[in-house]
Scaffold this motif. Structure first.
Motif, PDB file in Angstrom:
ATOM      1  N   MET A  99      -8.318   1.150  -7.325  1.00 27.25           N
ATOM      2  CA  MET A  99      -7.045   0.565  -6.851  1.00 27.25           C
ATOM      3  C   MET A  99      -7.133   0.288  -5.356  1.00 27.25           C
ATOM      4  O   MET A  99      -6.121   0.312  -4.647  1.00 27.25           O
ATOM      5  CB  MET A  99      -5.892   1.519  -7.173  1.00 27.25           C
ATOM      6  N   ASN A 100      -8.344   0.070  -4.880  1.00 25.99           N
ATOM      7  CA  ASN A 100      -8.613  -0.274  -3.468  1.00 25.99           C
ATOM      8  C   ASN A 100      -8.089   0.756  -2.476  1.00 25.99           C
ATOM      9  O   ASN A 100      -7.569   0.402  -1.416  1.00 25.99           O
ATOM     10  CB  ASN A 100      -8.021  -1.641  -3.118  1.00 25.99           C
ATOM     11  N   THR A 108     -10.318  11.040 -10.710  1.00 28.72           N
ATOM     12  CA  THR A 108      -9.224  10.676  -9.805  1.00 28.72           C
ATOM     13  C   THR A 108      -9.752   9.794  -8.677  1.00 28.72           C
ATOM     14  O   THR A 108      -9.173   8.761  -8.343  1.00 28.72           O
ATOM     15  CB  THR A 108      -8.600  11.961  -9.216  1.00 28.72           C
ATOM     16  N   LYS A 109     -10.880  10.208  -8.090  1.00 28.49           N
ATOM     17  CA  LYS A 109     -11.442   9.448  -6.962  1.00 28.49           C
ATOM     18  C   LYS A 109     -11.824   8.031  -7.420  1.00 28.49           C
ATOM     19  O   LYS A 109     -11.522   7.050  -6.737  1.00 28.49           O
ATOM     20  CB  LYS A 109     -12.676  10.179  -6.436  1.00 28.49           C
ATOM     21  N   GLN A 110     -12.446   7.955  -8.589  1.00 24.73           N
ATOM     22  CA  GLN A 110     -12.857   6.630  -9.064  1.00 24.73           C
ATOM     23  C   GLN A 110     -11.644   5.743  -9.330  1.00 24.73           C
ATOM     24  O   GLN A 110     -11.663   4.554  -9.040  1.00 24.73           O
ATOM     25  CB  GLN A 110     -13.708   6.760 -10.321  1.00 24.73           C
ATOM     26  N   LEU A 111     -10.574   6.359  -9.879  1.00 21.92           N
ATOM     27  CA  LEU A 111      -9.359   5.571 -10.143  1.00 21.92           C
ATOM     28  C   LEU A 111      -8.765   5.055  -8.837  1.00 21.92           C
ATOM     29  O   LEU A 111      -8.389   3.886  -8.725  1.00 21.92           O
ATOM     30  CB  LEU A 111      -8.317   6.429 -10.876  1.00 21.92           C
ATOM     31  N   VAL A 112      -8.710   5.952  -7.834  1.00 16.77           N
ATOM     32  CA  VAL A 112      -8.147   5.551  -6.536  1.00 16.77           C
ATOM     33  C   VAL A 112      -8.966   4.389  -5.968  1.00 16.77           C
ATOM     34  O   VAL A 112      -8.418   3.396  -5.485  1.00 16.77           O
ATOM     35  CB  VAL A 112      -8.156   6.760  -5.566  1.00 16.77           C
ATOM     36  N   GLU A 113     -10.288   4.516  -6.047  1.00 15.73           N
ATOM     37  CA  GLU A 113     -11.136   3.455  -5.481  1.00 15.73           C
ATOM     38  C   GLU A 113     -10.983   2.137  -6.241  1.00 15.73           C
ATOM     39  O   GLU A 113     -11.034   1.067  -5.655  1.00 15.73           O
ATOM     40  CB  GLU A 113     -12.593   3.915  -5.443  1.00 15.73           C
ATOM     41  N   GLU A 150       0.860  -1.194   0.000  1.00 10.98           N
ATOM     42  CA  GLU A 150       0.000   0.000   0.000  1.00 10.98           C
ATOM     43  C   GLU A 150       0.887   1.232   0.000  1.00 10.98           C
ATOM     44  O   GLU A 150       1.786   1.356   0.836  1.00 10.98           O
ATOM     45  CB  GLU A 150      -0.899   0.022   1.236  1.00 10.98           C
ATOM     46  N   LEU A 151       0.637   2.115  -0.962  1.00  7.13           N
ATOM     47  CA  LEU A 151       1.410   3.352  -1.036  1.00  7.13           C
ATOM     48  C   LEU A 151       0.525   4.518  -0.627  1.00  7.13           C
ATOM     49  O   LEU A 151      -0.671   4.540  -0.926  1.00  7.13           O
ATOM     50  CB  LEU A 151       1.923   3.592  -2.459  1.00  7.13           C
ATOM     51  N   PHE A 152       1.127   5.466   0.068  1.00 12.66           N
ATOM     52  CA  PHE A 152       0.386   6.633   0.527  1.00 12.66           C
ATOM     53  C   PHE A 152       1.027   7.882  -0.080  1.00 12.66           C
ATOM     54  O   PHE A 152       2.234   8.100   0.084  1.00 12.66           O
ATOM     55  CB  PHE A 152       0.427   6.685   2.054  1.00 12.66           C
ATOM     56  N   PHE A 153       0.246   8.646  -0.812  1.00 13.24           N
ATOM     57  CA  PHE A 153       0.761   9.838  -1.502  1.00 13.24           C
ATOM     58  C   PHE A 153       0.161  11.102  -0.882  1.00 13.24           C
ATOM     59  O   PHE A 153      -1.027  11.095  -0.537  1.00 13.24           O
ATOM     60  CB  PHE A 153       0.338   9.845  -2.987  1.00 13.24           C
ATOM     61  N   SER A 179      -7.881  21.335   3.563  1.00 12.70           N
ATOM     62  CA  SER A 179      -7.505  22.597   2.962  1.00 12.70           C
ATOM     63  C   SER A 179      -8.055  23.746   3.775  1.00 12.70           C
ATOM     64  O   SER A 179      -9.037  23.604   4.499  1.00 12.70           O
ATOM     65  CB  SER A 179      -8.064  22.643   1.533  1.00 12.70           C
ATOM     66  N   GLU A 180      -7.389  24.884   3.655  1.00 12.67           N
ATOM     67  CA  GLU A 180      -7.890  26.084   4.300  1.00 12.67           C
ATOM     68  C   GLU A 180      -7.818  27.203   3.284  1.00 12.67           C
ATOM     69  O   GLU A 180      -6.799  27.347   2.586  1.00 12.67           O
ATOM     70  CB  GLU A 180      -7.012  26.401   5.515  1.00 12.67           C
ATOM     71  N   LYS A 181      -8.903  27.936   3.188  1.00 13.95           N
ATOM     72  CA  LYS A 181      -8.976  29.014   2.200  1.00 13.95           C
ATOM     73  C   LYS A 181      -7.793  29.971   2.394  1.00 13.95           C
ATOM     74  O   LYS A 181      -7.518  30.399   3.506  1.00 13.95           O
ATOM     75  CB  LYS A 181     -10.312  29.751   2.395  1.00 13.95           C
ATOM     76  N   GLY A 182      -7.095  30.233   1.332  1.00 19.53           N
ATOM     77  CA  GLY A 182      -5.995  31.198   1.395  1.00 19.53           C
ATOM     78  C   GLY A 182      -4.682  30.607   1.883  1.00 19.53           C
ATOM     79  O   GLY A 182      -3.643  31.251   1.810  1.00 19.53           O
ATOM     80  N   LYS A 183      -4.726  29.400   2.437  1.00 19.08           N
ATOM     81  CA  LYS A 183      -3.484  28.846   3.013  1.00 19.08           C
ATOM     82  C   LYS A 183      -2.896  27.693   2.217  1.00 19.08           C
ATOM     83  O   LYS A 183      -1.712  27.396   2.332  1.00 19.08           O
ATOM     84  CB  LYS A 183      -3.750  28.364   4.437  1.00 19.08           C
ATOM     85  N   GLY A 184      -3.739  26.996   1.467  1.00 17.98           N
ATOM     86  CA  GLY A 184      -3.209  25.872   0.691  1.00 17.98           C
ATOM     87  C   GLY A 184      -4.025  24.614   0.892  1.00 17.98           C
ATOM     88  O   GLY A 184      -4.989  24.597   1.661  1.00 17.98           O
ATOM     89  N   SER A 185      -3.646  23.571   0.161  1.00 15.70           N
ATOM     90  CA  SER A 185      -4.418  22.336   0.195  1.00 15.70           C
ATOM     91  C   SER A 185      -3.487  21.143   0.317  1.00 15.70           C
ATOM     92  O   SER A 185      -2.322  21.203  -0.082  1.00 15.70           O
ATOM     93  CB  SER A 185      -5.201  22.159  -1.105  1.00 15.70           C
ATOM     94  N   CYS A 186      -4.031  20.067   0.863  1.00 14.91           N
ATOM     95  CA  CYS A 186      -3.273  18.818   0.907  1.00 14.91           C
ATOM     96  C   CYS A 186      -4.212  17.705   0.466  1.00 14.91           C
ATOM     97  O   CYS A 186      -5.201  17.415   1.125  1.00 14.91           O
ATOM     98  CB  CYS A 186      -2.764  18.558   2.314  1.00 14.91           C
ATOM     99  N   PHE A 187      -3.929  17.125  -0.688  1.00 18.07           N
ATOM    100  CA  PHE A 187      -4.690  15.972  -1.170  1.00 18.07           C
ATOM    101  C   PHE A 187      -3.860  14.730  -0.851  1.00 18.07           C
ATOM    102  O   PHE A 187      -2.671  14.694  -1.167  1.00 18.07           O
ATOM    103  CB  PHE A 187      -4.914  16.047  -2.684  1.00 18.07           C
ATOM    104  N   SER A 188      -4.472  13.752  -0.189  1.00 17.47           N
ATOM    105  CA  SER A 188      -3.727  12.522   0.092  1.00 17.47           C
ATOM    106  C   SER A 188      -4.545  11.329  -0.382  1.00 17.47           C
ATOM    107  O   SER A 188      -5.770  11.352  -0.340  1.00 17.47           O
ATOM    108  CB  SER A 188      -3.432  12.404   1.573  1.00 17.47           C
ATOM    109  N   PHE A 189      -3.862  10.320  -0.847  1.00 21.39           N
ATOM    110  CA  PHE A 189      -4.573   9.112  -1.267  1.00 21.39           C
ATOM    111  C   PHE A 189      -3.698   7.880  -1.061  1.00 21.39           C
ATOM    112  O   PHE A 189      -2.469   7.972  -0.990  1.00 21.39           O
ATOM    113  CB  PHE A 189      -5.032   9.195  -2.732  1.00 21.39           C
ATOM    114  N   SER A 190      -4.370   6.752  -0.896  1.00 28.77           N
ATOM    115  CA  SER A 190      -3.636   5.495  -0.784  1.00 28.77           C
ATOM    116  C   SER A 190      -4.065   4.615  -1.942  1.00 28.77           C
ATOM    117  O   SER A 190      -5.200   4.731  -2.419  1.00 28.77           O
ATOM    118  CB  SER A 190      -3.972   4.813   0.534  1.00 28.77           C
ATOM    119  N   ILE A 191      -3.181   3.755  -2.402  1.00 28.96           N
ATOM    120  CA  ILE A 191      -3.567   2.763  -3.419  1.00 28.96           C
ATOM    121  C   ILE A 191      -2.842   1.462  -3.101  1.00 28.96           C
ATOM    122  O   ILE A 191      -1.821   1.473  -2.415  1.00 28.96           O
ATOM    123  CB  ILE A 191      -3.199   3.195  -4.869  1.00 28.96           C
ATOM    124  N   ARG A 192      -3.413   0.370  -3.562  1.00 30.37           N
ATOM    125  CA  ARG A 192      -2.744  -0.914  -3.356  1.00 30.37           C
ATOM    126  C   ARG A 192      -2.287  -1.477  -4.690  1.00 30.37           C
ATOM    127  O   ARG A 192      -3.058  -1.482  -5.643  1.00 30.37           O
ATOM    128  CB  ARG A 192      -3.680  -1.896  -2.699  1.00 30.37           C
TER     129      ARG A 192
END
Ligand code: ADP
Length: 483
Positions: A337-338, A330-335, A285-288, A345-358
């Protein structure tokens, strides 16, 4: 007495058909609804038989009626009742039996319900047919669009190679850029319609994970440099080099998130972290994590992010373009891949998208991993592109650095105890900067701590913190000895 009168009144007035019958099938009572729906006058009904009303059960092929048999009618059964004029309608029966072989029944006319069910089924079938036609149309149109776009691209590329004039070259580059954008949109629509039609499948092929990362990083480096953003990439070196899965689609997930990160950031940085969070048998399992310091997304807007065709703000479409399909795909692809995908995210401060895949591990027998040139450079790049802050100037092991580190570590453990995860992450960042001179020794424990903080896992964060602290203490002792 009163109760009997009441029962009789209710039976008479109820919308359901009520019939009382004798052992031989003779009808001894029919309420108002029975008379109306069956179309008999009272005397006619009372001289009639249950066999005529329930012909489906009792009529023989030659038209005559069999003897009445109460067991052929069942409580809860759906059947049909016949009118005097031979028309019939569907009913649902409630049967009450007397000991003498007779009894009474209540029949609910379910024609309306049946019709509604049929109509719903028809509408569903129509909708499915329409959806299929729409998907086929979209697939055809997008496929047809691809050919001319690729044609334009090919010719413009050829032309561009022979052009000397800078202005013309710039225009041709813009055309190429537009073609790439258009291709990306066409591909998204094509993927989306395939997913909708349930025709989207993933490949299962062995690939070189580090090569893939090289290419992805190289693709975005140009745009990131153009915007003068910092770009950090951390990859857990324990990730096996050869993996089995759909390389193209893993790349697509990461490319989508990175393109957005770059698109919506004008100052600061974009970073990618990849770690191995689990390995069982031949599955890994990889976590990005893809972070940016861009415009951010408010909580309300985050809820809509992964839905199709939803862009957070209509003005964004005008300013940044796009179809709003990227994250839904993207969400469907991640799902597929199990895995799962999240945004913080916070308005004005930035975002963090994280996902795991197997993914499955491939043939990694060759231990001397041939890490690509670019990958080795990233770690260097990462270190050299840290923000230039006050901490930067504090050489590891000096008195000031030692004090700063002590302060930050104390604050960090306090933040973990108080579950102030964001603050803890910021502190982890400064600790990273303060120990930059010893990055090679501290990279892994700090990354593990970042992951644990990011997942807001108390036990893992404390354990990772202890590990970071112990490593720093050991390194500081060495530093003293050297002096
Ligand atoms: P598109 O395919 O049009 O790029 P996406 O589904 O990728 O659409 O993104 C949808 C919307 O989510 C974007 O239009 C933007 O408003 C918002 N968004 C996505 N990523 C980010 C980000 N890193 N920072 C800020 N907003 C973002």
């Amino acid at each position: 007495m009163k109760r009997e009168r009441m029962n009789a009144g209710v039976a008479e007035e109820t919308v359901e058909l009520v019939l009382a019958f004798e052992r031989d099938g003779g009808i001894s009572y029919g309420n108002r609804s029975a008379l109306e729906k069956l179309g008999y006058a009272q005397e006619e009904l009372l001289s009639g038989s249950m066999c005529e009303v329930f012909r489906q059960e009792f009529q023989r092929e030659d038209g005559s009626y069999a003897d009445f048999d109460r067991t052929l009618l069942k409580d809860g059964q759906e059947t049909v009742m016949y009118r005097k004029n031979n028309a019939c309608f569907p009913v649902m029966l409630r049967l009450f039996e007397d000991e003498d072989g007779g009894g009474y029944l209540m029949a609910e006319d379910i024609a309306y319900r049946k019709n509604t069910d049929v109509r719903i089924r028809q509408l569903k079938e129509e909708e499915e047919a329409n959806q299929k036609a729409r998907n086929e149309f979209t697939a055809n149109v997008t496929h047809e669009l691809r050919t001319p776009v690729n044609g334009i691209k090919g010719h413009v590329t050829a032309l561009s190679e022979n052009v000397q004039d800078a202005e013309v070259k710039k225009t041709l580059d813009i055309i190429l850029y537009c073609c790439d954008n258009m291709s990306a949109i066409i591909n998204n629509i094509l993927d989306f319609s395939k997913m909708e039609a349930g025709k989207f499948t993933l490949e299962d092929k062995e690939f070189d994970f580090y090569n893939m990362m090289d290419q992805i990083v190289a693709t975005h480096t140009v745009a990131i440099n153009k915007k003068e953003l910092q770009f950090r990439v951390h990859i857990d070196e324990t990730i096996p080099q050869r993996l089995i899965g759909d390389e193209l689609r893993v790349g697509q997930i990461l490319n989508n998130l990175l393109s957005n990160a770059v698109k919506f950031t004008t100052v600061g940085q974009v970073s990618v972290d990849v770690s191995r969070t689990m390995q069982t048998g031949d599955e890994v399992e990889l976590f990005f994590m893809v972070r940016d310091s861009g415009i951010g997304i408010s909580i309300e807007e985050q809820d809509k992010l992964f839905q199709s065709f939803k862009q957070v703000d209509a003005s964004i479409t005008r300013r940044f373009g796009g179809t709003g399909l990227g994250l839904s795909i993207t969400k469907q692809l991640v799902e597929m891949m199990n895995g799962t995908i999240h945004v913080e995210s916070e308005k004005g401060k930035g975002s963090c998208f994280s996902f795991s895949i197997r993914l499955r591990t491939g043939d990694n027998m060759d231990e001397s991993r041939d890490m690509s040139e670019t990958y080795r450079n990233w770690n260097h790049l990462t270190g050299s592109m840290e923000e230039v802050g006050q901490e930067e100037r504090l050489t590891f092991g000096t008195k000031e650095n030692r004090e700063e580190l002590k302060k930050r570590l104390e604050k960090l453990v306090l933040s973990i105890e108080l579950s102030s995860w964001e603050k803890a992450e910021t502190l982890a960042q400064t600790i990273k900067t303060l120990t930059k001179d010893r990055e090679s020794e501290l990279k892994r424990p700090i990354l593990q701590m970042e992951m644990a903080l990011r997942k807001e896992n108390y036990e893992k964060s404390i354990a990772a913190y202890e590990n970071v602290k112990a490593t720093i203490t050991a390194l500081l002792e060495d530093a003293v000895e050297v002096r």
